[in-house]
Design an enzyme around this catalytic site. Structure first.
Site, PDB file in Angstrom:
ATOM      1  N   HIS A 196       4.333  -6.378  -0.525  1.00 63.26           N
ATOM      2  CA  HIS A 196       3.068  -6.932  -1.020  1.00 63.26           C
ATOM      3  C   HIS A 196       2.957  -6.649  -2.528  1.00 63.26           C
ATOM      4  CE1 HIS A 196      -1.300  -6.881  -1.758  1.00 63.26           C
ATOM      5  NE2 HIS A 196      -1.377  -7.738  -0.767  1.00 63.26           N
ATOM      6  N   VAL A 198       0.961  -5.185  -4.585  1.00 68.19           N
ATOM      7  CA  VAL A 198       0.618  -3.853  -5.125  1.00 68.19           C
ATOM      8  C   VAL A 198       1.676  -2.803  -4.812  1.00 68.19           C
ATOM      9  CG1 VAL A 198      -1.884  -4.171  -5.149  1.00 68.19           C
ATOM     10  CG2 VAL A 198      -0.799  -3.133  -3.148  1.00 68.19           C
ATOM     11  N   LYS A 199       2.633  -3.097  -3.967  1.00 71.18           N
ATOM     12  CA  LYS A 199       3.631  -2.112  -3.541  1.00 71.18           C
ATOM     13  C   LYS A 199       4.728  -1.975  -4.610  1.00 71.18           C
ATOM     14  CE  LYS A 199       1.218  -1.402   0.084  1.00 71.18           C
ATOM     15  NZ  LYS A 199       1.312  -1.815   1.457  1.00 71.18           N
ATOM     16  N   PRO A 200       5.676  -1.033  -4.432  1.00 71.86           N
ATOM     17  CA  PRO A 200       6.642  -0.761  -5.520  1.00 71.86           C
ATOM     18  C   PRO A 200       7.386  -1.982  -6.061  1.00 71.86           C
ATOM     19  CG  PRO A 200       6.738   0.992  -3.892  1.00 71.86           C
ATOM     20  CD  PRO A 200       5.818  -0.063  -3.331  1.00 71.86           C
TER      21      PRO A 200
END
Ligand SMILES: *Cc1c(COP(=O)(O)O)cnc(C)c1O
Length: 400
Positions: A196, A198-200
């Site tokens: 997603h 916002v993930k790394p």
């Protein structure tokens, strides 16, 4: 008299920032655009060569034998539960301090999630609390690498082995982290990642499961594609129309367009993780001399992916509660957030499973006092300074 500088934006003063600094944000550059466009112009938009290529690259990056892509991290967790054969009558131990998807995956399969508490300083699953949550019906423990810090895998694996249950990882925050020199993705029987924004790193929506077990990898592949044993490309190559649906699966596939984006992102992950760590250490330095802010702790035997930078408002140092401090910071243009409401507080869990307040006191206390501060690779040093200045400003008005 309050000056314009000290009056909170909430009370009509001038905000620290004119536009909101988000808590997380993707990095998209020209290489990403090129990879996506190239794939759109190719023959394969899904189930093609970019999927296999991304899975191979991801497996290499995490040092896992197999990586199986999924349409999102939640589907990846569902695939893990299905591959373990978890079903009605089974229980799955999950920490209370996580996103609901960590436990929803067990509910999808008809199992009962049993919540365990977290360590108060790291907010990671407490092995002692997990042990107390085990019953003869427990089939799996889900270790959640909260904020990007790997759990205490040695203790959790010993617990799982002693009770004959499977340890799996919700590594949706921890891509790029490691525990005692071993990469996230190799720390449990299967590990789920989220891609997603916002993930790394991101594929828009997306997920991945890593495992060293080839039989589980086959089950994971089948489950994401209707329970069918061969895919379209394999059928075309073998010149055959024949396929069999062996189990009930889903359509949880990630497209070639998304996988091409993922392959373009992956080589920059290490640099992004380093930038996140640099931002985290700037915060650490600032809060070392501000006792009214207590960062969640990192253990020395592991590296952190810093998906989130979570702090707690120190007890006794504030006259206003977290809700008020949150609103004041938002008004100053700082996109603080809260991760997470203890999962069993959600109406679905209270009503379906009869869970009540008081079940996991550490998670509940943390929830009442926590804030996630902005952290993402393209955040500038000046943005970090704005966050600290806003905390100082709000503490000057609301602290003691
Ligand atoms: C993001 C997240 C998920 C779900 O991932 P999606 O890709 O959004 O479906 C699961 N668990 C945790 C801990 C997460 O943060």
């Amino acid at each position: 008299m309050q000056t314009e500088r000290t009056q909170l934006a909430l009370d009509g003063g001038r905000p620290i920032r004119e536009t909101l600094l988000p808590y997380g944000r993707q990095t998209i550059e020209q290489v990403d655009l090129d990879a996506v466009v190239r794939t759109l112009q190719s023959d394969w938009l899904t189930t093609g060569p970019e999927v296999a290529g991304f899975e191979a690259d991801f497996a290499q990056a995490t040092q896992a034998a197999h990586a199986v892509s999924y349409s999102n991290g939640t589907a990846a967790l569902h695939g893990i539960m299905a591959a373990l054969g978890i079903g009605p009558g089974d229980e799955v131990v999950v920490p209370a301090m996580t996103f609901a998807a960590s436990s929803n995956c067990a509910v999808y399969q008809g199992a009962v999630p049993v919540f365990a508490d977290v360590e108060p300083d790291t907010l990671l699953l407490s092995p002692n609390s997990a042990e107390r949550a085990l019953t003869p019906r427990t089939k799996a423990i889900v270790a959640v690498d909260y904020a990007g810090q790997p759990c205490d895998y040695e203790a959790l694996q010993a617990l799982a082995d002693a009770h004959g249950v499977t340890l799996v990882a919700d590594a949706c925050h921890s891509l790029g982290a490691s525990y005692k020199g071993r990469a996230a993705g190799t720390l449990a029987r299967m590990s789920a990642f989220s891609l997603h924004p916002v993930k790394p790193m991101t594929t828009g929506e997306g997920g991945m499961v890593t495992t060293d077990d080839s039989a589980l990898a086959e089950k994971l592949k089948r489950f994401r594609s209707h329970g069918i044993t061969t895919d379209l490309r394999q059928r075309e190559q073998s010149g055959s129309w024949f396929y069999e649906m062996a189990d009930l699966g889903y359509n949880y596939r990630l497209t070639d367009i998304q996988c091409a984006l993922g392959r373009a992102q992956l080589p920059r992950l290490e640099a992004w993780t380093a930038r996140r760590a640099a931002i985290a250490s700037q915060y650490d330095v600032a809060f070392a001399e501000r006792p009214y802010i207590q960062p969640v702790r990192t253990r020395p035997d592991r590296t952190h992916a810093h998906h989130l930078y979570v702090v707690r408002l120190a007890a006794g140092a504030w006259r206003e509660d977290r809700k008020r401090v949150f609103s004041a910071l938002r008004a100053e243009g700082i996109g603080v957030n809260v991760h997470y409401v203890p999962v069993y507080w959600h109406p679905f869990y209270r009503e379906r499973f009869g869970y009540a307040l008081g079940l996991c006191p550490e998670a509940e206390a943390a929830y009442e006092s926590m804030l996630s501060l902005p952290i993402f690779p393209r955040m500038a040093d000046a943005d970090v300074a704005d966050v600290v200045a806003a905390l100082d400003k709000v503490h000057a008005a609301y602290g003691r």
